[in-house]
Enzyme design. Structure first.
Site, PDB file in Angstrom:
ATOM      1  N   CYS B  83      31.434 125.786 -67.552  1.00 27.31           N
ATOM      2  CA  CYS B  83      31.054 125.254 -68.782  1.00 27.31           C
ATOM      3  C   CYS B  83      29.791 124.133 -68.615  1.00 27.31           C
ATOM      4  O   CYS B  83      29.239 123.616 -69.788  1.00 27.31           O
ATOM      5  CB  CYS B  83      32.233 123.933 -69.200  1.00 27.31           C
ATOM      6  SG  CYS B  83      33.851 124.613 -69.063  1.00 27.31           S
ATOM      7  N   HIS B 330      33.025 124.418 -78.929  1.00 25.95           N
ATOM      8  CA  HIS B 330      32.679 124.520 -77.493  1.00 25.95           C
ATOM      9  C   HIS B 330      32.654 126.153 -77.078  1.00 25.95           C
ATOM     10  O   HIS B 330      33.453 126.665 -76.126  1.00 25.95           O
ATOM     11  CB  HIS B 330      33.448 124.022 -76.471  1.00 25.95           C
ATOM     12  CG  HIS B 330      33.430 124.085 -75.124  1.00 25.95           C
ATOM     13  ND1 HIS B 330      32.315 123.777 -74.667  1.00 25.95           N
ATOM     14  CD2 HIS B 330      34.318 123.841 -74.098  1.00 25.95           C
ATOM     15  CE1 HIS B 330      32.211 123.857 -73.211  1.00 25.95           C
ATOM     16  NE2 HIS B 330      33.331 123.767 -72.876  1.00 25.95           N
TER      17      HIS B 330
END
Lengths: 136, 382, 348
Positions: B83, B330
């Site tokens: 991420c 996200h």
């Protein structure tokens, strides 16, 4: 998972074989070529005790496909008397009772199956040790 | 080393974008950045992306994206740090400009997550496959363990987690690019379904498609592209033990602390000098841990920062004015770059209803896995 | 003389009551309980199988016998529910127990007597002097077809025995086998549930073989039922072992300790071996135990053991069968039971 990748992990998964650093004494599980503390390359085999204490834990409700029919299940970071920490499910209990501080024994269980026709993968899971008052 | 500035930015809507593909997302964001800077070429392209290989079977994103942008021949490479892929793409792009090896560098991040693959399994590849994922842990499960350890050692409560989601949704409601633009109440969060105890659905950032891009240039040339460039004054990165079991304190994100310290040192600042920040709230607990590790809430316990209003718009130090990962969305590889865009707009006074008055200096913090990698950037209005 | 050096057992912690199964199929719980003399049975978790049960029982046997795993020259597991059709259960178990690689491994099958099969061969190998120790395990996670009588009894569990020549907890006085071709119960390759011949499984199958093997070993050893402390028989339900014991001339007191089926169910290859472990848990020194198994197809293995002083010294090193039967356990609903036993058709 492809067989060789599973088969290589058998000493750690089946027998809890880790290592103790010959330089600084740190216990690692599984064993590794370089000590994470002092970078020594001298690591002596050490088999962990089949018991430990829960350090932190959770109960998985939304599980990966392979574990879907077992949800909800408790899973925890467990520290053995040697000071090694490992991740393992905790079973044969009410998942809500698995909180930091709970003592567990480590039992040999099937961890996952590779679909209908793939290999069976084994390892250890924690089972709470009943408090002395409850033992028959 | 030369000073580096962001001179343009572009991003797509974040959300479940059925008509958008991995390539089309990238092109939209990249063209947005180029057009905002009125730039017609770039010297180098970085593509931050975690898992195009698993989500859509596509690797080798560097040349694919250069080709899609009509820029065959331009050096391009994909950067991966789970991420934190976007944040690391920014760091590498920044280094290429600072070193003098290139002038115009396009830094992008993109992720296409909704094409039908089991997201749980893909995201779990950011964790330790042999020792964590093997046993049935999930990504939310790791953060749930961090949350439980945090509750045990620092007295954090479930309500403290709820307030992070409430605050970030309130901010996201003001962000036209956000995936979720509705507010949620503490009761809504408390009643949402359990994912991994104690984390509930509304503590967790969603599955999203999206792309974001920024154009970097040497500060000395910035005025060719914009009259309001934003300088990148600090960049810090760090790693931590991959497996949560191997961290001395499972409740503390030491990679975040180190990456922040390095970025502050490079920028020559203290955390209290930061006016606005975007931190990696993949789960509500992550925001609390990030604030703690970055020491961003002096005078206030980071656990109560959302509840007390300290980190809300209008508060002492607004955090995640974009809506954060929670409300804005996200798309994994894109988030690090999108965070930079929010700070870019804040420091240019272009954040509209989300504007932090007089914001002069901002920070972004982007994290991979359960905190095994972290990258922090400091930005300053020129 | 050869015999048992160490023994251990493992019973999964989940249970289901016979009443719960009866209710599911619209049968009268009282009739079932009285007819089969079964109250409840053990149910394996989704993560338990013959291999995991064998490891647990094997660990306990090695611990009780204080046996160095590297001295075990053979490991045999008898089961009707080996997890693989091709690939031995025994190879996983040796790795888990730290046995080998200089070890002979074989999986046995002979319906419910595969465990005593393993014991018979382990004993013979030790007696021949070819290996120092041989570990024999009987374990099962057997299935009963939904709504069938066997669903009330088919359960999970197992026991392990290390055979050797020194430091015995029980000497083997004699061992023999009685075998014929009798199609009373079978499962064809690829079928999920076994089938049986109803009442044909009684007199021509169970009783004929158990009686024949038991009478033969009593005759050969010159022993009478009154000489024994305990007698253990294969337990397909509560009634058969009591009836065959009575027919042979044993008293209820001699049968009770090994008669664990009312709360454990029938663990097929684990049945009489676990009953033997339960008997060893309670026996005093110098006492005789008879164990006669039964495997459909059909055959019976019979053993006579005489306990030693050493049994009392080592018994506490591992959990007893009683402590596992009475220890922490959880009762499942039929739905949970069906899920655990994969009786529900899933979409995959």
């Amino acid at each position: 998972m492809p067989s060789p990748r599973y088969w290589r992990e058998v000493p750690a998964r089946y027998r809890l074989e880790g290592a103790r650093c010959g330089g600084c004494g740190k216990v690692v599980f599984p064993s590794r070529p370089v000590c994470p503390e002092c970078r020594s390359r001298v690591l002596q085999p050490l088999t962990l005790s089949r018991r430990g204490t829960v350090i932190t834990s959770t109960v998985i409700h939304v599980a990966p496909d392979e574990f879907a029919s077992e949800a909800p299940y408790a899973i925890a970071i467990i520290e053995t008397p040697e000071g090694a920490r490992l991740m393992a499910q905790v079973v044969d209990c009410d998942p809500a009772g698995i909180v930091p501080g709970v003592e567990v024994a480590l039992e040999f269980r099937m961890i996952r199956r590779e679909g209908h026709g793939g290999i069976l993968c084994y390892g250890h899971k924690g089972v709470p040790v009943s408090p002395p008052a409850e033992r028959a | 080393m030369r000073d580096v500035a962001i001179v343009g930015a572009g991003m797509t809507q974040f959300g479940e974008l059925w008509t958008a593909s991995l390539r089309s997302l990238f092109v939209e964001a990249a063209l947005g950045a180029l057009e905002s800077a009125r730039a017609d070429h770039v010297d180098s392209i970085y593509v931050g992306n975690m898992s195009a290989g698993q989500f859509v079977g596509q690797e080798h994103l560097g040349p694919l994206m250069a080709d899609a942008l009509g820029m065959r021949g331009v050096p391009a490479v994909r950067v991966e740090s789970a991420c934190a892929s976007g944040g690391h793409a920014l760091r590498l792009g920044c280094m290429e400009v600072a070193s003098g090896m290139a002038d115009l560098v396009l830094v992008t991040g993109v992720e296409k997550m909704t094409d039908g693959v089991d997201v749980t399994n893909v995201l779990a590849t950011a964790s330790d496959q042999e020792n964590e994922v093997y046993h049935g842990i999930t990504f939310p499960g790791l953060y749930a363990m961090i949350a439980r350890a945090h509750m045990q050692s620092r007295g954090t409560t479930e309500k403290d987690l709820h307030w992070v989601s409430v605050k970030n949704h309130r901010h996201g409601a003001l962000n036209p690019k956000a995936q979720f633009r509705g507010e949620v109440s503490v009761e809504d969060v408390a009643a949402s379904s359990m994912v991994a105890e104690p984390l509930r659905l509304l503590h967790c950032s969603p599955v999203s498609d999206g792309a974001a891009a920024v154009l970097l240039a040497p500060l000395a040339r910035a005025k060719e592209f914009t009259d309001r460039p934003v300088r990148i004054t600090g960049s810090g990165a760090a790693t931590s033990a991959m497996a949560l079991a191997d961290r001395a304190d499972p409740a503390f994100l030491d990679a975040v602390e180190k990456s922040a310290q390095r970025a502050y040192a490079m920028a020559g600042i203290q955390p209290k000098d930061i006016d606005v920040a975007e931190v990696h709230d993949c789960f509500a607990i992550a925001e609390i841990c990030a604030l703690e590790a970055m020491r961003l809430t002096e005078g206030c316990n980071p656990v109560q920062a959302a509840r007390s209003g300290y980190t809300a718009l209008g508060g002492k130090r607004p955090v995640n004015t974009s809506g954060g990962l929670k409300s804005k969305g996200h798309p994994v590889g894109a988030s690090g770059v999108a965070q930079a865009i929010e700070i870019f707009e804040q420091l240019r006074g272009e954040a509209g209803e989300r504007q932090v008055a007089g914001a002069h200096r901002g920070a972004t913090q982007n994290m991979g896995g359960s905190g095994a990698s972290s990258v922090v950037h400091i930005f300053e209005r020129v | 003389m050869a015999g048992i050096v160490g023994y251990g057992a493992f019973i999964p912690r989940n249970r289901i009551r016979a009443d719960e199964i009866a209710r599911q199929w619209g049968k009268d719980p009282d009739t079932i309980r009285r007819g089969l003399l079964l109250r409840e049975k053990s149910v394996p978790g989704r993560d338990e199988d013959t291999i995991t049960i064998s490891v647990a029982a094997g660990r306990a046997a090695l611990e009780r016998g204080n046996v160095d795993p590297q001295s075990v020259g053979a490991l045999y597991i008898g089961s009707e529910s080996h997890p693989y059709a091709v690939k031995p259960s025994g190879t996983v178990v040796i790795e888990a127990l730290g046995i080998g690689p200089h070890v002979h491994v074989a999986d046995f099958e002979f319906a419910c007597k595969a465990g005593t099969e393993a014991m018979f061969v382990a004993l013979g190998l030790v007696e021949s002097g070819r290996v120092e120790h041989a570990l024999a395990i009987g374990a099962d996670t057997s299935q009963g077809a939904p709504g069938d009588a066997l669903e009330f009894s088919a359960s999970a569990g197992g026991a392990a025995f290390v055979f050797g020549r020194n430091h015995l907890v029980a000497e083997c006085v004699d061992a023999l086998s009685y075998t014929t071709d009798t199609p009373d119960f079978w499962r064809r390759e690829g079928e999920f549930y076994p089938r049986h011949g109803g009442r044909f499984t009684g007199e021509p199958a169970y009783f004929k073989h158990v009686l024949s093997a038991s009478r033969l070993i009593l005759e050969r050893t010159g022993l009478k039922p009154a000489d024994f402390r305990f007698a253990v028989f294969h337990m397909p339900n509560g009634k058969f072992p009591l009836r065959v014991g009575r027919q042979l001339g044993f008293t209820r007191a001699q049968l009770d300790t090994g008669w664990i089926v009312p709360t454990m169910g029938n663990t097929y290859s684990g049945s009489s071996p676990t009953g033997l472990a339960a008997a060893l848990d309670e026996a005093g020194p110098g006492e005789l135990i008879l164990i006669t198994s039964f495997g459909s197809g059909a055959g019976s293995d019979a053993f006579v053991f005489r306990t030693t002083e050493r049994l009392l010294e080592v018994r506490d090193r591992a959990p007893t069968v009683r402590s596992m039967l009475d220890g922490p356990h959880r009762y499942l609903t039929y739905g949970e039971y069906a899920k655990y036993r994969e009786k529900i058709r899933m979409n995959d």
